[in-house]
Structure formats: structure tokens, C-alpha cells
Motif scaffolding. Structure first.
Motif, PDB file in Angstrom:
ATOM      1  N   GLY A   1       1.117  -1.321  -0.311  1.00 53.66           N
ATOM      2  CA  GLY A   1       0.150  -0.280  -0.027  1.00 53.66           C
ATOM      3  C   GLY A   1       1.034   1.012   0.080  1.00 53.66           C
ATOM      4  N   GLN A   2      -0.116   2.455  -0.636  1.00 52.34           N
ATOM      5  CA  GLN A   2       1.245   3.465  -0.343  1.00 52.34           C
ATOM      6  C   GLN A   2       2.070   3.734   1.129  1.00 52.34           C
ATOM      7  OE1 GLN A   2      -0.207   3.654  -3.513  1.00 52.34           O
ATOM      8  NE2 GLN A   2       1.830   4.755  -4.241  1.00 52.34           N
ATOM      9  N   ASN A   3       0.294   4.023   2.161  1.00 59.65           N
ATOM     10  CA  ASN A   3       1.475   3.950   2.988  1.00 59.65           C
ATOM     11  C   ASN A   3       1.376   2.891   4.182  1.00 59.65           C
ATOM     12  OD1 ASN A   3       2.599   6.170   3.719  1.00 59.65           O
ATOM     13  ND2 ASN A   3       0.572   7.041   2.576  1.00 59.65           N
ATOM     14  N   VAL A   4       1.205   1.585   4.258  1.00 59.69           N
ATOM     15  CA  VAL A   4       0.754  -0.016   5.051  1.00 59.69           C
ATOM     16  C   VAL A   4       0.217   0.648   6.379  1.00 59.69           C
ATOM     17  CG1 VAL A   4       1.363  -1.366   3.399  1.00 59.69           C
ATOM     18  CG2 VAL A   4       3.180  -0.863   5.352  1.00 59.69           C
ATOM     19  N   ASN A   5       1.214   1.693   7.419  1.00 54.79           N
ATOM     20  CA  ASN A   5       1.199   1.565   8.207  1.00 54.79           C
ATOM     21  C   ASN A   5      -0.667   2.686   8.923  1.00 54.79           C
ATOM     22  OD1 ASN A   5       2.942   3.192   7.653  1.00 54.79           O
ATOM     23  ND2 ASN A   5       3.675   3.909   9.434  1.00 54.79           N
ATOM     24  N   SER A   6      -0.775   3.510   7.794  1.00 56.16           N
ATOM     25  CA  SER A   6      -1.682   3.826   8.036  1.00 56.16           C
ATOM     26  C   SER A   6      -2.686   3.155   7.933  1.00 56.16           C
ATOM     27  CB  SER A   6      -1.772   5.058   6.984  1.00 56.16           C
ATOM     28  OG  SER A   6      -1.168   5.740   6.975  1.00 56.16           O
ATOM     29  N   TYR A   7      -2.792   1.886   7.838  1.00 52.14           N
ATOM     30  CA  TYR A   7      -3.771   0.953   7.646  1.00 52.14           C
ATOM     31  C   TYR A   7      -5.197   1.479   9.056  1.00 52.14           C
ATOM     32  CZ  TYR A   7      -5.825  -3.480   7.889  1.00 52.14           C
ATOM     33  OH  TYR A   7      -7.527  -4.116   7.335  1.00 52.14           O
ATOM     34  N   ARG A   8      -6.420   1.634   8.424  1.00 50.00           N
ATOM     35  CA  ARG A   8      -7.263   1.980   9.381  1.00 50.00           C
ATOM     36  C   ARG A   8      -8.734   1.046   9.137  1.00 50.00           C
ATOM     37  NH1 ARG A   8      -5.246   6.315   9.607  1.00 50.00           N
ATOM     38  NH2 ARG A   8      -3.784   6.778  11.194  1.00 50.00           N
ATOM     39  N   PRO A   9      -9.202   0.002   8.905  1.00 50.51           N
ATOM     40  CA  PRO A   9     -10.002  -0.765   8.360  1.00 50.51           C
ATOM     41  C   PRO A   9     -11.508   0.139   9.517  1.00 50.51           C
ATOM     42  CG  PRO A   9      -8.948  -1.596   9.188  1.00 50.51           C
ATOM     43  CD  PRO A   9      -7.998  -1.108   9.406  1.00 50.51           C
ATOM     44  N   LYS A  10     -12.549  -0.043   8.928  1.00 53.76           N
ATOM     45  CA  LYS A  10     -13.682   0.110   9.375  1.00 53.76           C
ATOM     46  C   LYS A  10     -14.420  -0.108  10.801  1.00 53.76           C
ATOM     47  CE  LYS A  10     -16.693   1.810   5.289  1.00 53.76           C
ATOM     48  NZ  LYS A  10     -16.717   1.042   3.563  1.00 53.76           N
ATOM     49  N   THR A  11     -13.911  -1.448  10.847  1.00 51.68           N
ATOM     50  CA  THR A  11     -14.792  -2.539  12.222  1.00 51.68           C
ATOM     51  C   THR A  11     -12.382  -3.084  12.562  1.00 51.68           C
ATOM     52  OG1 THR A  11     -14.673  -4.458  11.071  1.00 51.68           O
ATOM     53  CG2 THR A  11     -16.577  -2.252  11.313  1.00 51.68           C
ATOM     54  N   SER A  12     -12.713  -4.048  13.518  1.00 49.09           N
ATOM     55  CA  SER A  12     -11.734  -4.590  14.106  1.00 49.09           C
ATOM     56  C   SER A  12     -11.842  -5.887  13.905  1.00 49.09           C
ATOM     57  CB  SER A  12     -11.573  -4.187  15.592  1.00 49.09           C
ATOM     58  OG  SER A  12     -12.386  -4.439  16.260  1.00 49.09           O
ATOM     59  N   GLU A  13     -13.069  -6.017  13.527  1.00 46.86           N
ATOM     60  CA  GLU A  13     -13.167  -7.521  12.712  1.00 46.86           C
ATOM     61  C   GLU A  13     -12.267  -8.215  11.990  1.00 46.86           C
ATOM     62  OE1 GLU A  13     -16.136  -7.953   9.929  1.00 46.86           O
ATOM     63  OE2 GLU A  13     -16.045 -10.458   9.988  1.00 46.86           O
ATOM     64  N   GLY A  14     -11.955  -9.285  13.059  1.00 45.85           N
ATOM     65  CA  GLY A  14     -10.189 -10.510  12.629  1.00 45.85           C
ATOM     66  C   GLY A  14      -9.070  -9.816  13.499  1.00 45.85           C
ATOM     67  N   LEU A  15      -9.547  -8.622  14.010  1.00 43.94           N
ATOM     68  CA  LEU A  15      -8.117  -8.717  14.743  1.00 43.94           C
ATOM     69  C   LEU A  15      -8.306  -8.466  16.360  1.00 43.94           C
ATOM     70  CD1 LEU A  15      -7.426  -5.195  12.179  1.00 43.94           C
ATOM     71  CD2 LEU A  15      -6.424  -7.396  12.515  1.00 43.94           C
ATOM     72  N   GLU A  16      -9.122  -8.725  16.681  1.00 44.46           N
ATOM     73  CA  GLU A  16     -10.282  -8.827  18.181  1.00 44.46           C
ATOM     74  C   GLU A  16      -9.022  -9.459  18.867  1.00 44.46           C
ATOM     75  OE1 GLU A  16     -11.786 -10.068  15.605  1.00 44.46           O
ATOM     76  OE2 GLU A  16     -13.870  -8.732  15.699  1.00 44.46           O
ATOM     77  N   ASP A  17      -8.588 -10.605  18.144  1.00 46.10           N
ATOM     78  CA  ASP A  17      -7.411 -11.567  19.440  1.00 46.10           C
ATOM     79  C   ASP A  17      -5.674 -11.071  19.413  1.00 46.10           C
ATOM     80  OD1 ASP A  17      -9.701 -12.329  19.419  1.00 46.10           O
ATOM     81  OD2 ASP A  17      -9.463 -14.608  18.337  1.00 46.10           O
TER      82      ASP A  17
END
Ligand code: 5AD
Ligand code: SF4
Length: 445
Positions: A197-213
Motif C-alpha cells: 500500500g502507499q502507506n501500509v502503517n496508516s492501515y485503518r479498517p472500518k471495523t476491528s473484525e478479525g483483529l480482536e485476538d
């Protein structure tokens, strides 16, 4: 069956888009060919980040038309297509269709329209809501390495940069989709994924789904831990943006062997005055703090960067600051660019007042300084053992194979083709400015 030749310019995002363009075309009964001569349709996936890249497009179209007159359909895709839109047809009337950065999923529709007799087909619309990000086995740039887009676009608007205009605003892909994608690649035998991605560490998905654990100071470092947990052998990620580079990324790398020890963190300049004019959102002191963390990490993390020289108002003192910065950071590798004014960017309003000659001089001086540092860094690998993913047959006669380390250095060595796609232990016996050479010790996965 109509044959399509596709040529790609620019960054990994374009390479990745091209893989999917080829996948779509193949599924729609077109045949992809590496031979432009026999192709019915010639596609250019274009880059507009510097003027030179854009010129290349016009040169290539000129060559195609001169060699084959009007016999082939010519389509322009990607960043130049997005930015120029309809005006591309005025600039070069022999172009048959123009498809923007997010319209590439509709490439077969564009070709069909032209085949049916429609001229000057234009689509610079949005991606389909159900856009398919998968790539056919036959269309991957490597059987062992896959690009996995995690975020599109850019919101940073650095004053020199056209990307926010050509690729639009940041849009993160949902984490479950990314994780499923990596699991699938792992099952298919892929050894290395590049989260891109142009800026991978600006990654901000709409929900935290999949990252909860997963633990993490930011959604990106959670994602890194989640992708590491898939068990795939290697994970690399580019490009990182300094202001959003949370040091938790380094913690994640330290905790997970399969997160590779390489960070690409473009600095652009060593002068605070220039960084401010570029509107980068970081000072050189902020940048050094991140570098200190990277350099003092438990793992030896290699560091690469991008630098622009000759930005408007860059004085000799500012340039000296860039030289000092390069000495401080001790980059493993560095891409140096001469400033290229891009119409539509804020910096286009500034006077391009560093002369061509000065730009040339500064480029040479900075390159030489980096070469000296890099020579020392590469020499420090002598007699050490590194793990290399064997990617391809070497282009140099004396060596059979070539691959990359976890720290992203190219290594060449002798060995049989049976090693392709394997991760091997290599003892380094020789170093040159950009390449390491060695001999195989052990074979792993
Ligand atoms: N001129 C020169 N270099 C540029 N880059 C981006 N825009 C320009 C420009 N207008 C460089 C930056 C960026 C890299 C991908 O290209 O260094 O990090
Ligand atoms: Fe361009 Fe800056 Fe965005 Fe990078 S962060 S793509 S240099 S605007």
C-alpha cells in the motif's frame, strides 16, 4: 482467441493491479502473451510519479504505432489514465481506450467495446463493491512471492506528490479478507507475502473484525501479528510512512520470526526546512527517533529509504543536512530521485529553482556517500550465514541462482534448479555494492 500484451510501469501497486488485470482477461478468454509482436491488444499500466515515467508511455505508444500502424488496439491503464482521463485522447489520438486506477476490473468490457467498433472508450470510475482481489496462479509475478494489497490511496498530500490525485483517498481492506487471502496463499505453497500500500502503517479498517485476538498499539501492528499467526514463512511490508510509524511495529517484528527484518521508511530530506515545505508531517528529529528504535532492536533490521534532491528552495545547507542524515541512518539501500514538478500538486506552484546542473551534482554526491556507507554495510555480511528464499535463475553467468534475504538483500550463488522456491542457508563469501554472493549450506522449507 485474442492475444493481449501488458506492460507495467511504476510501483508494486501497479504490478499487483496488472496481475489482476491479466487474471480477469484470462478468465474472459483472452490469451496473455509476453510477445508484443503477436499481440492483438497492447496495454500499458502507467505511472505518473515523475515526468520521466509519463514520457515513457508516449514513447512506447509511438513505437507501437510506428511498427504496427493501426493494427493493434492500444489501451492505457493506471495513474496516467486516471489523471489525464479524456485529455489523453487529445494528447495521443491513436489511443483506443483509457481505464483509471480503480476501473481495471472492467478491462475486458473496455476491450470488447473497442472490438465492437466503439472508439475512445473512457472509464475512470470507482472499483466494483465486490471487486475480486485474487490473482490466478498463471498470472503471478512469482510462484513463491505474492503481493497482498492492504490499503489503497493516500491522504497525506505531500506537496510534491501526485499519488493522492491518481490513487484517491486511503481505503483499507477488511482484515478478515486479508487474513483469508494469506491463508490461501500459504496453502498454495507461497513462501513470502508482501503487504502493500502507499502507506501500509496508516492501515485503518472500518471495523476491528478479525483483529480482536491480536495485541497491538495500532490496527497495522495488530494486522502484522494476525498475518504472522497464519504461519506463512515470510512477511514483508511496504511502504511505511514515518509519522505513522509506531515503534510497536518493531516489537511485532521482534516477536515473530516470520515478520521479515526489513523496513522501507522514506525520509525524502534531511532538512527540517525542506520537510516542512514538502508537508511531510515529521521533523528529522522525529525520524531519527524511529531509526534509533529500529537500529537498537533485538533483530538486525535493515533499513531502506527514498530521498528527493533539488526540491524547490533546497539550499546547499539543506543538501548538506541530507548528507548528514544519510550518514546518521546508515541505510542498507536508498532510492534517490531528482525533484520532478507534477502539474496539480501544491509544489507545482513553487519555482523549480534548483538548476538541472545542481540537481545532477547533488544526485552524484549523495549517491557516492550512500555507496560508501552501503559498501561497509554489505561487507559486514562476509562469512555470515543468511537465509535466502531462492527466487529465480541468476542473470549472471557465473552464478546459477538468485534470491533475497529476510532483510531484502539480493544474494547470488551456485545450486541446482531444485532449490527454486526453497529457503536455504547461504554463507556469504563476497560482497559488492548491491549484491551478496555465497554458497549453500542447508536447505529448509
Ligand atoms: N519528484 C521526484 N520524486 C518523487 N517521488 C514522489 N513524487 C516525486 C516527485 N514529484 C518519489 C518519493 C517517493 C517515491 C515513490 O517517489 O521519494 O517516496
Ligand atoms: Fe505521496 Fe506523501 Fe502519499 Fe507517499 S505519503 S504517496 S509521498 S503523498
Amino acid at each position: 482467441m485474442k492475444k493481449v500484451y501488458l506492460e507495467t510501469f511504476g510501483c508494486q501497486m501497479n504490478v499487483s493491479d496488472s496481475e489482476r488485470v491479466a487474471t480477469v482477461l484470462e478468465s474472459e478468454n483472452f490469451e496473455m502473451t509476453p510477445d508484443e509482436d503477436s499481440a492483438d491488444i497492447v496495454l500499458f499500466n502507467t505511472c505518473s510519479v515523475r515526468e520521466k515515467a509519463e514520457h515513457k508511455l508516449y514513447t512506447r505508444i509511438g513505437q507501437i504505432r510506428k511498427l504496427y500502424s493501426k493494427k493493434k488496439i492500444v489501451g492505457v491503464l493506471g495513474c496516467v489514465a486516471q489523471l489525464e482521463g479524456e485529455t489523453l485522447f487529445d494528447k495521443n489520438p491513436s489511443i483506443d481506450f483509457v481505464l483509471g486506477t480503480k476501473a481495471v476490473g472492467r478491462v475486458s468490457k473496455a476491450i470488447e467495446s473497442v472490438l465492437e467498433g466503439r472508439s475512445k472508450f473512457l472509464d475512470v470510475g470507482e472499483r466494483e463493491p465486490d471487486y475480486d482481489w485474487s490473482v490466478a496462479e498463471t498470472q503471478k509475478h512469482s510462484p513463491y512471492i505474492s503481493f497482498v494489497p492492504i490499503i489503497e490511496g493516500c491522504n497525506k498530500f505531500c506537496t510534491y506528490c501526485i499519488v493522492p490525485f491518481s490513487r484517491g483517498r486511503e481505503k483499507s481492506l477488511p482484515a478478515p479478507e486479508i487474513i483469508r487471502h494469506v491463508h490461501k496463499l500459504h496453502r498454495q505453497g507461497v513462501k513470502e507475502v508482501h503487504l502493500i500500500g502507499q502507506n501500509v502503517n496508516s492501515y485503518r479498517p472500518k471495523t476491528s473484525e478479525g483483529l480482536e485476538d491480536f495485541r497491538g498499539a495500532t490496527a497495522f501492528s495488530k494486522l502484522l501479528r494476525a498475518v504472522a499467526a497464519t504461519g506463512i514463512a515470510r512477511i514483508k511490508f511496504t511502504t511505511s510512512f514515518p509519522r505513522d510509524f509506531h515503534t510497536d511495529i518493531i516489537e511485532a517484528i521482534n516477536e515473530n520470526e516470520n515478520l521479515c527484518n526489513w523496513v522501507h521508511l522514506p525520509v525524502q530530506s534531511g532538512s527540517n526546512k525542506i520537510l516542512r515545505l514538502m508537508r511531510r508531517g515529521h521533523t528529522i528529529e522525529n525520524y531519527f527517533e524511529r531509526i534509533d528504535k529500529i537500529k537498537t532492536s533485538d533483530r538486525k533490521i535493515s533499513l531502506t529509504t527514498d530521498i528527493i534532491i533539488g526540491f524547490p528552495n533546497e539550499s546547499e545547507v539543506d543538501f548538506q543536512d541530507s548528507l548528514k542524515m544519510v550518514d546518521y541512518c546508515q541505510f542498507d539501500s536508498c532510492y534517490i530521485f531528482k525533484y520532478s514538478p507534477r502539474i496539480g500538486t501544491p509544489a507545482y506552484q513553487f519555482e523549480d529553482n534548483v538548476s538541472v546542473e545542481e540537481k545532477k551534482q547533488r544526485f552524484i554526491e549523495l549517491e557516492e556517500r550512500q555507496r560508501l556507507n552501503q559498501h561497509r554495510i554489505f561487507k559486514s555480511y562476509l562469512n555470515k550465514t543468511v537465509q535466502v528464499l531462492v527466487e529465480k535463475k541468476s542473470s549472471q553467468n557465473n552464478f546459477d541462482l538468485s534470491g533475497r534475504t529476510s532483510c531484502h538483500k539480493v544474494v547470488q550463488f551456485k545450486g541446482s534448479a531444485a532449490l527454486l522456491g526453497k529457503i536455504v542457508d547461504i554463507e556469504i563469501t563476497e560482497s559488492k555494492s548491491n549484491t551478496l554472493y555465497g554458497k549453500v549450506l542447508n536447505t529448509f522449507v
